[in-house]
Design an enzyme around this catalytic site. Structure first.
Site, PDB file in Angstrom:
ATOM      1  CG  HIS A 175       9.920   7.295   0.267  1.00  0.00           C
ATOM      2  ND1 HIS A 175       9.837   7.567  -1.076  1.00  0.00           N
ATOM      3  CD2 HIS A 175      10.244   8.454   0.872  1.00  0.00           C
ATOM      4  CE1 HIS A 175      10.087   8.858  -1.269  1.00  0.00           C
ATOM      5  NE2 HIS A 175      10.336   9.420  -0.108  1.00  0.00           N
ATOM      6  CB  ALA A 176      15.182   7.594   1.800  1.00  0.00           C
ATOM      7  CG  HIS A 179      17.365  14.350   1.163  1.00  0.00           C
ATOM      8  ND1 HIS A 179      16.880  15.507   0.612  1.00  0.00           N
ATOM      9  CD2 HIS A 179      16.363  13.864   1.945  1.00  0.00           C
ATOM     10  CE1 HIS A 179      15.636  15.715   1.038  1.00  0.00           C
ATOM     11  NE2 HIS A 179      15.299  14.723   1.850  1.00  0.00           N
ATOM     12  CD  GLU A 180      16.333  10.593   3.954  1.00  0.00           C
ATOM     13  OE1 GLU A 180      15.942  11.029   5.049  1.00  0.00           O
ATOM     14  OE2 GLU A 180      15.643  10.676   2.919  1.00  0.00           O
ATOM     15  CG  HIS A 193      15.894  15.070   6.799  1.00  0.00           C
ATOM     16  ND1 HIS A 193      15.234  16.258   6.674  1.00  0.00           N
ATOM     17  CD2 HIS A 193      15.540  14.350   5.701  1.00  0.00           C
ATOM     18  CE1 HIS A 193      14.517  16.261   5.552  1.00  0.00           C
ATOM     19  NE2 HIS A 193      14.701  15.116   4.948  1.00  0.00           N
ATOM     20  CD  GLU A 201      12.245  17.133   3.185  1.00  0.00           C
ATOM     21  OE1 GLU A 201      13.125  16.453   2.622  1.00  0.00           O
ATOM     22  OE2 GLU A 201      11.547  16.699   4.123  1.00  0.00           O
ATOM     23  CG  HIS A 257       5.946  12.281  -0.545  1.00  0.00           C
ATOM     24  ND1 HIS A 257       6.643  11.501  -1.432  1.00  0.00           N
ATOM     25  CD2 HIS A 257       6.861  12.815   0.289  1.00  0.00           C
ATOM     26  CE1 HIS A 257       7.944  11.570  -1.156  1.00  0.00           C
ATOM     27  NE2 HIS A 257       8.102  12.358  -0.118  1.00  0.00           N
ATOM     28  CE1 TYR A 276      10.978  15.969   0.402  1.00  0.00           C
ATOM     29  CE2 TYR A 276       8.639  15.848  -0.087  1.00  0.00           C
ATOM     30  CZ  TYR A 276       9.732  15.425   0.637  1.00  0.00           C
ATOM     31  OH  TYR A 276       9.583  14.452   1.599  1.00  0.00           O
TER      32      TYR A 276
HETATM   33  O1  X8Z Z   1      10.944  11.998  -0.114  1.00  0.00           O
HETATM   34  C1  X8Z Z   1      12.054  12.475  -0.323  1.00  0.00           C
HETATM   35  C2  X8Z Z   1      13.214  12.127   0.597  1.00  0.00           C
HETATM   36  C3  X8Z Z   1      12.813  11.920   1.986  1.00  0.00           C
HETATM   37  S1  X8Z Z   1      12.208  13.351   2.765  1.00  0.00           S
HETATM   38  C4  X8Z Z   1      13.888  10.869   0.108  1.00  0.00           C
HETATM   39  N1  X8Z Z   1      12.259  13.254  -1.402  1.00  0.00           N
HETATM   40  C5  X8Z Z   1      11.190  13.569  -2.337  1.00  0.00           C
HETATM   41  C6  X8Z Z   1      10.750  12.344  -3.125  1.00  0.00           C
HETATM   42  O2  X8Z Z   1      11.436  11.308  -3.077  1.00  0.00           O
HETATM   43  O3  X8Z Z   1       9.731  12.418  -3.812  1.00  0.00           O
HETATM   44  C7  X8Z Z   1      13.514  13.887  -1.761  1.00  0.00           C
HETATM   45  C8  X8Z Z   1      13.269  14.544  -3.086  1.00  0.00           C
HETATM   46  C9  X8Z Z   1      11.773  14.605  -3.259  1.00  0.00           C
HETATM   47 ZN    ZN Z   2      13.752  14.606   3.157  1.00  0.00          ZN
END
Ligand code: X8Z
Ligand code: ZN
Length: 622
Positions: free
Chosen positions: A363-364, A392-393, A396, A421, A521, A531
């Site tokens: 997960h990024a 996106h990254e 950050h 975010e 998450h 988000y």
């Molecule tokens: O978790 C993330 C990023 C890292 S903060 C990749 N996002 C959420 C997800 O993947 O569920 C970005 C969009 C929503």
């Molecule tokens: Zn993020």
């Protein structure tokens, strides 16, 4: 580190890890750790009867030093735990996290002793930040519970990353997600959807215990439960924050419902009544994504006739992009705005590709290990989704560097976590056809007939996401408050999925399943409201930056690429860190201190009109 961790301590609002990236949890740690003698902070004890503003200032300064001292260590422990998952790395990470937690709790409790004193603004704000810093607080004076909580956090993150069932069977999220994205065989889709959910049931007992300990920790800090603590991190009354989220959702709901209606009709045309009915919620395995949270992968099924739309994945492949050149391209957008290049160590220390020889958390996430050491951790594939995620990254990382170089430790965080975010996504909104031509990914910019396909493609990600962005923490808030108990965790999850998203499980589920745990998450303990906020804020930021850049015409055609004025405005906001309430940061940037979804509505206005036309005669809703 991931901001998460770090943040835990650093941010006011978030000390918790900011997870800006996600690092979640674990990291944070250490404060305590190894250095008992590091009692820089003179405990504010009863010895003194009268605390003064000077004591408060001294306390805050010492706290910043202690947090600063532990941060790099905790970040590195977390980095190793996520890029080399094994029992030893988890052990080290959880020790670091435990120290960090203990420090966090100590500081939060000490900070509360200055309540009621008349203090200078910065001292008072930093004390608040200290009180709210942890994402998962442990109870005061029970070090064994802090240790247990830290160990559960590491285990849960490791379980998700490794993707193993209780029997040791392993599932590969990347591969299963590819099936979800590419297949149009409902049986195959269903199997991939089911398979990934086999890794989460074993998380449930751990999660239950985590909720119980962290709730106790939040209560010790004076919050009703952990959900109330999370909602208190927004420079406003926690109930008012929940209402704000609802208010903004109401603004965008009609747009979501129109999109849902059209997508359901198209899926029904394709798969037939037996797979997806014309009415009711959409089965969750058909939307191109493991969690049905972004639907861009099934864009071809719903594309407006006529205009072609640009297949960015195909173009990236044709131009032989790889993980590094995609990342360089994204960095190039930020430097075109006037930001300095990333340090050389970014390129040597980041994880860009999925290693073949070990388990990692794919997960990024984006990390600031020190004020000079920035990294991303991804398992990049050459496709449009990952191209967006890289932006996106990097958002950050550029945010982290902006405040790390200008702000004291406790202000090194974003105005609120939604801001963190939103930055990279704001930049990615400027990936327009005009920009793609400028970087020679395409040779001809489509004429106005390309607008509708472009907007539809964007809506499939950005509009589709909104109710998902809202429901994840609705679920957690209910879990933390006790409204949902382990006997109805899963049922509560699906009730919210249906209510907000109009999506349902494709097969019957039970409380033997733990479907929330199949979303990063939840085991990663990254708050999710951020988000939702980001999906509103990024359009507000985009609208404003476009105005500054002198753009005229529809918002979806604006790209701020190369525009130094827009870059300067953005940088000024990033450099504020969390030194001021987010409303003020927003005001500086946009002239308004209110979140406002009219930017989303403006952006998608031509699409909404078209969707309403398509939906005539259809019965929308679920
Ligand atoms: O978790 C993330 C990023 C890292 S903060 C990749 N996002 C959420 C997800 O993947 O569920 C970005 C969009 C929503
Ligand atoms: Zn993020």
């Amino acid at each position: 580190m991931n901001k998460n961790n770090i943040d835990k301590l650093k941010r006011p609002t978030t000390w918790s890890p900011v997870k800006t990236t996600l690092i979640a949890t674990a990291v944070s740690a250490s404060l305590l750790a190894c250095q008992p003698e590091q009692k820089a902070v003179e405990p504010v004890t009863q010895a003194k009867t009268q605390l003064t503003a000077k004591d408060a200032e001294q306390f805050v300064n010492d706290a910043e030093k202690r947090i600063g001292d532990i941060y790099e260590y905790a970040a590195k422990a977390a980095w190793i735990a996520q890029t080399y998952i094994n029992v030893d790395s988890q052990y080290i990470e959880s020790k670091a996290n435990e120290e960090f937690k203990l420090l966090g709790i100590e500081l939060a409790n000490e900070a509360a002793k200055f309540n009621g004193l008349d203090l200078p603004y910065d001292v008072a704000r930093k004390l608040d930040l200290l009180r709210l810093g942890l994402t998962l607080p442990a109870p005061a004076n029970q070090p064994e519970k802090a240790a247990e909580l830290a160990s559960i956090e590491s285990k849960l993150t490791g379980m998700y990353g490794a993707g193993k069932t209780a029997d040791g069977e392993q599932y590969n999220l990347g591969e299963l997600s590819k099936t979800l994205a590419k297949s149009d065989n409902p049986d195959e889709l269903l199997q991939a959807w089911i398979d990934w959910r086999k890794v989460s049931p074993q998380m449930k007992p751990l999660y239950q215990r985590l909720v119980s300990i962290a709730n106790e920790g939040a209560q010790d800090l004076g919050f009703q439960d952990l959900g109330a603590m999370w909602r208190s991190k927004y420079d406003m009354d926690p109930d008012a924050f929940a209402q704000e989220m609802d208010r903004v959702w109401t603004q965008v709901k009609p747009l979501y419902e129109a999109l849902h209606c059209h997508v359901r009709a198209k899926l029904n045309e394709k798969y037939g009544d037996d797979v997806v009915a014309q009415q009711g919620p959409i089965p969750a395995h058909l939307l191109g994504n493991m969690w049905a949270q972004q639907w861009g992968n099934i864009y071809p099924m719903v594309a407006p006739e006529g205009g072609a739309g640009i297949d960015v994945t195909e173009r990236l492949e044709a131009k032989e992009y790889d993980a590094i050149s995609m990342t360089k391209q994204a960095e190039g957008f930020f430097t075109s705005l006037g930001f300095a290049e990333l340090p050389e160590t970014f390129w040597t220390r980041s994880q860009f590709l999925k290693p073949q020889d070990r388990d990692v958390v794919c997960h990024a996430s984006a990390w600031d290990i020190t004020t000079e050491d920035y990294r991303i951790k991804m398992c990049i594939n050459v496709n449009e989704e990952d191209f967006n995620t890289i932006h996106h990254e990097l958002g950050h990382n550029f945010y982290q560097r902006a405040y790390n170089l200008t702000q004291p430790v406790l202000y090194r965080g974003s105005a609120n976590d939604g801001f963190h975010e939103a930055i990279g996504d704001t930049i990615a909104l400027s990936i327009t056809p005009k920009y793609l031509k400028e970087i020679e990914l395409i040779s001809e910019e489509p004429d106005a007939s390309g607008d509708l396909p472009f907007l539809m493609r964007m809506a499939m990600d950005k509009v589709a996401f909104l109710p998902f962005g809202l429901m994840v923490d609705q679920w957690r808030w209910k879990v933390f408050s006790g409204e949902l108990t382990p006997d109805n965790y899963n049922q509560g999850w699906w009730q919210l999925r249906e209510q907000y998203q109009g999506v349902k499980s494709p097969i019957a589920r039970s409380e033997q399943d733990f479907d929330p745990g199949a979303k990063y998450h939840i085991p990663g303990n990254t708050p999710y409201s951020r988000y939702f906020l980001a999906h509103i804020l990024q359009f507000q930021f985009h609208r404003e930056l476009c105005k500054i850049s002198g753009h005229e015409g529809p918002l979806h055609r604006c790209s701020i690429y190369n525009n130094k004025e827009a870059g300067a405005k953005l940088k000024a906001m990033l450099e504020l860190g969390q030194s001021r309430p987010w409303q003020e940061a927003l005001q500086t940037m946009t002239g308004s201190d209110q979140m406002d979804a009219t930017a989303v509505i403006d952006y998608f206005a031509p699409l909404k009109e078209w969707l309403d036309e398509q939906n005539k005669g259809r019965q929308c809703g679920w």
